[in-house]
Scaffold this active site. Sequence first.
Site, mmCIF file in Angstrom:
data_model
loop_
_atom_site.group_PDB
_atom_site.id
_atom_site.type_symbol
_atom_site.label_atom_id
_atom_site.label_comp_id
_atom_site.label_asym_id
_atom_site.label_seq_id
_atom_site.Cartn_x
_atom_site.Cartn_y
_atom_site.Cartn_z
ATOM 1 N N TYR A 51 -30.897 68.884 45.890
ATOM 2 C CA TYR A 51 -29.808 68.197 46.604
ATOM 3 C C TYR A 51 -30.364 67.316 47.732
ATOM 4 O O TYR A 51 -29.641 66.572 48.370
ATOM 5 C CB TYR A 51 -28.774 69.187 47.159
ATOM 6 C CG TYR A 51 -28.096 70.034 46.101
ATOM 7 C CD1 TYR A 51 -28.127 69.658 44.758
ATOM 8 C CD2 TYR A 51 -27.438 71.217 46.430
ATOM 9 C CE1 TYR A 51 -27.519 70.437 43.775
ATOM 10 C CE2 TYR A 51 -26.819 71.997 45.456
ATOM 11 C CZ TYR A 51 -26.875 71.597 44.135
ATOM 12 O OH TYR A 51 -26.274 72.378 43.176
ATOM 13 N N LYS A 80 -32.025 77.040 44.929
ATOM 14 C CA LYS A 80 -32.400 76.959 43.505
ATOM 15 C C LYS A 80 -33.801 76.377 43.344
ATOM 16 O O LYS A 80 -34.174 75.443 44.063
ATOM 17 C CB LYS A 80 -31.384 76.089 42.754
ATOM 18 C CG LYS A 80 -29.940 76.516 43.018
ATOM 19 C CD LYS A 80 -28.893 75.753 42.259
ATOM 20 C CE LYS A 80 -27.512 76.101 42.781
ATOM 21 N NZ LYS A 80 -27.022 75.247 43.846
HETATM 22 N N1 LIG Z 1 -26.113 74.736 39.539
HETATM 23 C C1 LIG Z 1 -25.857 73.491 39.263
HETATM 24 O O1 LIG Z 1 -26.464 72.858 38.380
HETATM 25 C C2 LIG Z 1 -24.763 72.794 40.023
HETATM 26 C C3 LIG Z 1 -24.256 71.567 39.567
HETATM 27 C C4 LIG Z 1 -23.221 70.959 40.278
HETATM 28 C C5 LIG Z 1 -22.709 71.588 41.403
HETATM 29 N N2 LIG Z 1 -23.249 72.769 41.855
HETATM 30 C C6 LIG Z 1 -22.752 73.431 43.085
HETATM 31 O O2 LIG Z 1 -21.341 73.504 43.042
HETATM 32 C C7 LIG Z 1 -20.810 72.855 44.195
HETATM 33 C C8 LIG Z 1 -19.417 72.313 43.889
HETATM 34 O O3 LIG Z 1 -19.436 71.413 42.821
HETATM 35 P P1 LIG Z 1 -19.283 69.836 43.019
HETATM 36 O O4 LIG Z 1 -19.919 69.432 44.306
HETATM 37 O O5 LIG Z 1 -19.726 69.221 41.756
HETATM 38 O O6 LIG Z 1 -17.769 69.562 43.100
HETATM 39 P P2 LIG Z 1 -16.350 70.212 43.464
HETATM 40 O O7 LIG Z 1 -16.464 71.167 44.568
HETATM 41 O O8 LIG Z 1 -15.734 70.619 42.166
HETATM 42 O O9 LIG Z 1 -15.594 68.888 43.928
HETATM 43 C C9 LIG Z 1 -15.975 68.147 45.042
HETATM 44 C C10 LIG Z 1 -15.101 66.921 45.089
HETATM 45 O O10 LIG Z 1 -13.745 67.298 45.299
HETATM 46 C C11 LIG Z 1 -13.269 66.767 46.543
HETATM 47 N N3 LIG Z 1 -12.463 67.829 47.162
HETATM 48 C C12 LIG Z 1 -12.929 68.952 47.771
HETATM 49 N N4 LIG Z 1 -11.913 69.738 48.164
HETATM 50 C C13 LIG Z 1 -10.779 69.091 47.810
HETATM 51 C C14 LIG Z 1 -9.400 69.408 47.952
HETATM 52 N N5 LIG Z 1 -8.993 70.535 48.526
HETATM 53 N N6 LIG Z 1 -8.486 68.508 47.486
HETATM 54 C C15 LIG Z 1 -8.906 67.373 46.891
HETATM 55 N N7 LIG Z 1 -10.191 67.017 46.727
HETATM 56 C C16 LIG Z 1 -11.135 67.883 47.170
HETATM 57 C C17 LIG Z 1 -14.502 66.399 47.325
HETATM 58 O O11 LIG Z 1 -14.263 65.307 48.172
HETATM 59 P P3 LIG Z 1 -14.406 65.441 49.782
HETATM 60 O O12 LIG Z 1 -15.812 65.870 50.060
HETATM 61 O O13 LIG Z 1 -14.095 64.064 50.268
HETATM 62 O O14 LIG Z 1 -13.380 66.457 50.209
HETATM 63 C C18 LIG Z 1 -15.474 65.995 46.219
HETATM 64 O O15 LIG Z 1 -15.211 64.683 45.778
HETATM 65 C C19 LIG Z 1 -21.869 71.800 44.520
HETATM 66 O O16 LIG Z 1 -21.704 71.253 45.796
HETATM 67 C C20 LIG Z 1 -23.115 72.616 44.338
HETATM 68 O O17 LIG Z 1 -23.345 73.458 45.440
HETATM 69 C C21 LIG Z 1 -24.241 73.393 41.166
#
Ligand SMILES: NC(=O)c1ccc[n+]([C@@H]2O[C@H](COP(=O)([O-])OP(=O)(O)OC[C@H]3O[C@@H](n4cnc5c(N)ncnc54)[C@H](OP(=O)(O)O)[C@@H]3O)[C@@H](O)[C@H]2O)c1
Length: 322
Positions: A51, A80
């Site tokens: 990240y 990770k």
């Molecule tokens: N292990 C892996 O390979 C892997 C892969 C991907 C992700 N991850 C982990 O999982 C975490 C979460 O996944 P992600 O970052 O892909 O996405 P997510 O949490 O599913 O979505 C984040 C998106 O949703 C928006 N958002 C957040 N809360 C909201 C709400 N209450 N209402 C409306 N929109 C909202 C955020 O915008 P704003 O920031 O503007 O609120 C951002 O655009 C990552 O940060 C990471 O730590 C792990």
Amino acid sequence: MTIEYLTLQPSGDKMPLVGFGCWKVDPKDAPETIYNAIKTGYRLIDSAANYKNEEGIGKGIQMAIKDGLVRRQDLFVTTKLWSTYHKKEHVRKALEKQLEQLQLDYVDMFLVHFPLPLKYVPIEAKYPPGWYQPGEDVITLDRAPMHECWAAIEDCVRAGLTRNIGVSNFNVQLLMDMLTYANIRPSLLQVELHPYLQQEHLVRWAQQQGIAVTAYSSFGPTSFVSTGSRRAKNVQPLFENPTIMDIAAKYNRQPSEVALRWSLERNVAVVPKSLNVDRMKMNLQALDWKMDEEDVQAINGLDMGLRFNDPMVNAQKLPIFY
Ligand SMILES: NC(=O)c1ccc[n+]([C@@H]2O[C@H](COP(=O)([O-])OP(=O)(O)OC[C@H]3O[C@@H](n4cnc5c(N)ncnc54)[C@H](OP(=O)(O)O)[C@@H]3O)[C@@H](O)[C@H]2O)c1
């Protein structure tokens, strides 16, 4: 806000059911964002070398500890192992580098980020290296067997550098194989899970083995629109899905809260990411309510097997999920 936990095997450690995701947190915003997340009530920080923001995350954690918001032992820090460090001789050095950046003596969870060994890039040459060799734009794989990588990860537990170990983006076949050679079993599986990609058999099987499950990208396409993903742009936004919207209206909640609550009803932890303090708070409130079984079933009906974090459709063109 009462934090709820999953109990991990074999350590017995408690992992918060709702954590804070750090992917796409800009390194320069990371200290303030992490500080705010901890102030809001998050006790799990989900980080990764790839990240590219662990230095900022470390600063945020230290600011929160210094201000007396939390003690180190109140936090559950996950990170990770990046794919270029799978060779047994590189695992510990990679974790030590991450601990240095995070300003921590240990992490609570160390996950294999992807079951995908990439050719080593020395830390001194480029850190973190990303997917490619410096100056190249094609993938180069390495001969780093997972059983050797895992043994080196187990050594990190014995050395006190991590309390728990687990895997991410693994399927049942890889986990079954791992259980034949692991001396310390994986305590966590983190995979992409949302109403459009439910992976029910994988989740249920892992849980039956005593492996806890964390969902990533709980908001489905939401996080992938900004990455240019055509799949994410072409599908109906999760928050505009009529089933999700109807259930949100029934409980006087937001669609995002429905997406998170659905995971918690499956005993699956979540790590939503938000840069916005109000949305951070809202996401933590997934702990505050329950959803009727009929609504869980209605969301179960939305599964499309639609994966957004797919290195095959991204630039890497790697069919690891096929
Ligand atoms: N292990 C892996 O390979 C892997 C892969 C991907 C992700 N991850 C982990 O999982 C975490 C979460 O996944 P992600 O970052 O892909 O996405 P997510 O949490 O599913 O979505 C984040 C998106 O949703 C928006 N958002 C957040 N809360 C909201 C709400 N209450 N209402 C409306 N929109 C909202 C955020 O915008 P704003 O920031 O503007 O609120 C951002 O655009 C990552 O940060 C990471 O730590 C792990």
